[in-house]
Design a protein around this motif. Structure first.
Motif, PDB file in Angstrom:
ATOM      1  N   GLY A  31       0.802  -1.219   0.000  1.00  0.00           N
ATOM      2  CA  GLY A  31       0.000   0.000   0.000  1.00  0.00           C
ATOM      3  C   GLY A  31       0.829   1.261   0.000  1.00  0.00           C
ATOM      4  O   GLY A  31       0.317   2.343   0.345  1.00  0.00           O
ATOM      5  N   PHE A  88      -4.910  -3.293   3.120  1.00  0.00           N
ATOM      6  CA  PHE A  88      -4.686  -3.509   1.686  1.00  0.00           C
ATOM      7  C   PHE A  88      -3.825  -4.744   1.471  1.00  0.00           C
ATOM      8  O   PHE A  88      -4.110  -5.562   0.589  1.00  0.00           O
ATOM      9  CB  PHE A  88      -4.008  -2.272   1.084  1.00  0.00           C
ATOM     10  CG  PHE A  88      -3.810  -2.349  -0.405  1.00  0.00           C
ATOM     11  CD1 PHE A  88      -4.878  -2.200  -1.279  1.00  0.00           C
ATOM     12  CD2 PHE A  88      -2.553  -2.570  -0.946  1.00  0.00           C
ATOM     13  CE1 PHE A  88      -4.705  -2.279  -2.652  1.00  0.00           C
ATOM     14  CE2 PHE A  88      -2.360  -2.645  -2.313  1.00  0.00           C
ATOM     15  CZ  PHE A  88      -3.441  -2.491  -3.172  1.00  0.00           C
ATOM     16  N   SER A 119      -3.569  -0.380  -6.663  1.00  0.00           N
ATOM     17  CA  SER A 119      -2.886   0.604  -5.817  1.00  0.00           C
ATOM     18  C   SER A 119      -3.317   2.024  -6.179  1.00  0.00           C
ATOM     19  O   SER A 119      -3.546   2.864  -5.294  1.00  0.00           O
ATOM     20  CB  SER A 119      -1.368   0.455  -5.982  1.00  0.00           C
ATOM     21  OG  SER A 119      -0.681   1.476  -5.310  1.00  0.00           O
ATOM     22  N   ARG A 129      -6.768   2.628  -4.925  1.00  0.00           N
ATOM     23  CA  ARG A 129      -6.749   2.775  -3.464  1.00  0.00           C
ATOM     24  C   ARG A 129      -6.430   4.217  -3.082  1.00  0.00           C
ATOM     25  O   ARG A 129      -7.013   4.761  -2.135  1.00  0.00           O
ATOM     26  CB  ARG A 129      -5.705   1.829  -2.870  1.00  0.00           C
ATOM     27  CG  ARG A 129      -5.445   2.045  -1.393  1.00  0.00           C
ATOM     28  CD  ARG A 129      -4.239   1.276  -0.905  1.00  0.00           C
ATOM     29  NE  ARG A 129      -3.740   1.853   0.343  1.00  0.00           N
ATOM     30  CZ  ARG A 129      -2.887   2.849   0.411  1.00  0.00           C
ATOM     31  NH1 ARG A 129      -2.405   3.398  -0.692  1.00  0.00           N
ATOM     32  NH2 ARG A 129      -2.492   3.318   1.588  1.00  0.00           N
ATOM     33  N   TYR A 184     -13.888  -2.904  -0.967  1.00  0.00           N
ATOM     34  CA  TYR A 184     -13.951  -1.990   0.176  1.00  0.00           C
ATOM     35  C   TYR A 184     -14.378  -2.736   1.443  1.00  0.00           C
ATOM     36  O   TYR A 184     -13.891  -2.455   2.537  1.00  0.00           O
ATOM     37  CB  TYR A 184     -14.928  -0.851  -0.116  1.00  0.00           C
ATOM     38  CG  TYR A 184     -14.321   0.260  -0.945  1.00  0.00           C
ATOM     39  CD1 TYR A 184     -13.317   1.075  -0.424  1.00  0.00           C
ATOM     40  CD2 TYR A 184     -14.738   0.498  -2.244  1.00  0.00           C
ATOM     41  CE1 TYR A 184     -12.754   2.099  -1.168  1.00  0.00           C
ATOM     42  CE2 TYR A 184     -14.183   1.515  -3.000  1.00  0.00           C
ATOM     43  CZ  TYR A 184     -13.200   2.316  -2.460  1.00  0.00           C
ATOM     44  OH  TYR A 184     -12.644   3.322  -3.207  1.00  0.00           O
TER      45      TYR A 184
END
Length: 554
Positions: free
Chosen positions: A368, A395, A419, A422, A474
């Motif tokens: 992450g 993550f 990524s 995110r 999520y």
């Protein structure tokens, strides 16, 4: 004549030459050679050093013979393009000079190159013989690391470093066939020595860098040096310079970094998952890349600087020919020192496919963290900055769960997509193509695969489609509220766009909503029906001829 814009100032790739008094052919040819031996560029004939346009001399108004003149008076012959540019009543000639694929001279034997002075202004300077090897190495014309080092003998190699080399092969799971060879066979297999026609074995640059005694390296390869620094704002906590042979130096650097690379862990089912400050494989790969790709003809150390939450690794020598910041992830491996890079691969120190950059990206993205930053790289130095920020354990746990279900690792492209989403929540194909360094077709295949596997959700029509992480992702990361915020904001924004459009234009059709909100026809229909039920808009007409006008609650 072609109308075009003249650059407003000189740079490494832009040269101005006054022609008011007719520039001598000799000076023109030297200026062309100077550009060719650097990065190529444009020479503007008829422009003063301050950028003011004074035009070409009458003798140069007919430019048809200039390409032949330049070709005949350069060796090897340069092929240039000459373009007339009209600016008012004046004529300027733009001579486009390609970057030479080999060192180029004037027919009189003059060799020059272009460089930037400390104040940023360009200048032409003599191209000296000792600089040729560096240029040829940059262009991939010569492997300096496979050449014998002048003045070096077998006495300059350290027997203890040879023992270390064999230990490294075992420790890092290298090519075990090397262990069965005697010393001479090992040297030959890794190109550590080169046999002369007389049968004498001489150390190559690779051999000296791996096995050389420290005093021999200082004498014969003075550019070799690795600096490890730990900075705490203005204070220097550690400042160690290493001139030992590479294997010993790398071992020392790893020893210095290990206590600084703190590690946490979390429970994932029955297993404890370690979370290092920096993936050790990514660290080793980045360091190995720096020492194998550096220019050993250029003075300067390989620097490792640990400051706050960033580790910066830099090495002398820019990116080699054919490699740019825009194709790092997709270009074929092009090491500056192929023999040294091959030795590192066979020892097991680096990724054997030559795709070490991929390993560095993986070592950051799966935790992450931000991808490696090469933004400070220039023509003379490669710099990579690695994030040491706290890992996103949710993550990482999600990545591990996906890979466990698949029974294989996510591809680097998939990691880049996940990524980026995110961090930025919503992206489109063009944004992803830039990050993945691939064309729209290749990006589309990755995206559709992730949508089909339930990891992404697509929004909008094909032309303006954007992507978010799916609700299940999520939820897996324990952040369902984030998806609700994204979806809720999207719906509110679309409704407001329709309201504004109807107010300004008096009516709206379903196709208008498709284009305006980047929705599919079905999504546009549902949005219009929702607004119609809320009396925001009123329907007129029927079927394909239907449209909507402002309603009572617009």
């Amino acid at each position: 004549m072609t109308s075009n814009i003249i650059q407003d100032r000189e740079s490494l790739t832009v040269e101005f030459k006054s022609d008011r008094r007719r520039l001598p052919d000799r000076e023109l040819i030297e200026a062309v050679v100077c550009l060719a031996n650097s990065e190529g560029g444009d020479l503007y004939l008829g422009v003063e050093d301050d950028g003011s346009t004074t035009g070409v001399h009458d003798a140069h108004r007919d430019c048809s013979g200039l390409p032949a003149l330049i070709s005949n008076r350069t060796a090897p012959a340069l092929t240039v393009q000459v373009e007339p540019i009209e600016t008012g009543d004046l004529l300027v000639l733009r001579i486009h000079v390609p970057k030479a694929r080999q060192i180029t001279a004037t027919s009189d034997g003059i060799i020059k190159r272009r460089r930037l002075r400390p104040d940023g202004q360009p200048e032409c300077v003599p191209f000296l013989p000792h600089e040729f090897a560096s240029r040829e190495s940059d262009l991939g014309l010569m492997d300096t690391s496979a050449q014998p080092v002048q003045g070096a003998t077998l006495e300059d190699l350290d027997v203890l470093e040879r023992i270390r080399l064999r230990r490294f092969i075992e420790q890092y799971n290298g090519d075990r066939a090397l262990l069965a060879l005697d010393d001479a066979g090992l040297d030959g297999a890794l190109r550590l020595t080169l046999r002369t026609p007389s049968g004498e074995r001489l150390p190559t640059l690779t051999g000296l860098l791996l096995l050389g005694r420290e005093d021999a390296l200082a004498r014969l390869v003075p550019a070799h040096e690795i600096a490890f620094q730990v900075l705490d704002q203005e204070a220097v906590r550690l400042n160690e310079f290493l001139r030992a042979p590479l294997l010993a130096a790398l071992e020392r650097v790893e020893t210095l970094f290990k206590p600084l690379n703190s590690e946490t862990e979390f429970q994932d089912g029955l297993f404890r998952v370690p979370v290092p400050r920096l993936d050790p494989r990514a660290f080793r790969e980045a360091l190995a890349n720096a020492v194998t790709h550096r220019d050993y003809a250029r003075l300067g150390a390989v620097h490792l600087r640990l400051e706050d939450d960033t580790l910066s690794i830099s090495n002398p020598g820019g990116l080699v020919e054919g490699v740019t910041l825009g194709n790092l992830l997709v270009t074929e491996p092009r090491p500056r020192n192929p023999a040294l890079a091959d030795a590192f691969k066979r020892i097991g120190l680096v990724e054997r496919t030559g795709r070490g950059v991929d390993l560095i990206y993986r070592g950051l993205l799966r935790y992450g963290r931000h991808p490696p930053d090469y933004g400070r790289t220039d023509a003379h130095t490669v710099v990579v900055r690695l994030s040491l920020a706290d890992a996103d354990q949710d993550f990482l746990r999600f990545i591990l769960e996906v890979e466990q279900k698949r029974s294989n690792s996510l591809s680097l492209d998939e990691l880049i997509v996940l990524s980026l989403l995110r961090r930025h929540k919503r992206v489109n194909k063009a944004e992803l193509a830039e990050q993945m360094q691939k064309d729209a077709v290749a990006v589309g295949l990755v995206l559709e695969s992730l949508v089909e596997s339930g990891l992404l959700q697509a929004h909008g029509s094909t032309k303006g489609r954007s992507y978010t992480l799916s609700p299940s992702v999520y939820q897996a990361m324990g952040n369902t509220a984030e998806y609700a915020r994204q979806a809720g904001f999207d719906a509110i924004q679309q409704e407001q766009m329709v309201r504004t459009y109807v107010r300004e234009h008096g009516r709206i059709r379903r196709q208008d909503v498709v284009e305006l909100c980047r929705l599919t026809p079905d999504q546009a229909y549902k949005l219009l029906r929702r607004l119609h039920d809320a009396q925001v808009i009123e329907k007129k007409g029927d079927k394909k001829a239907s449209y909507y006008v402002p309603g009572a609650k617009i």
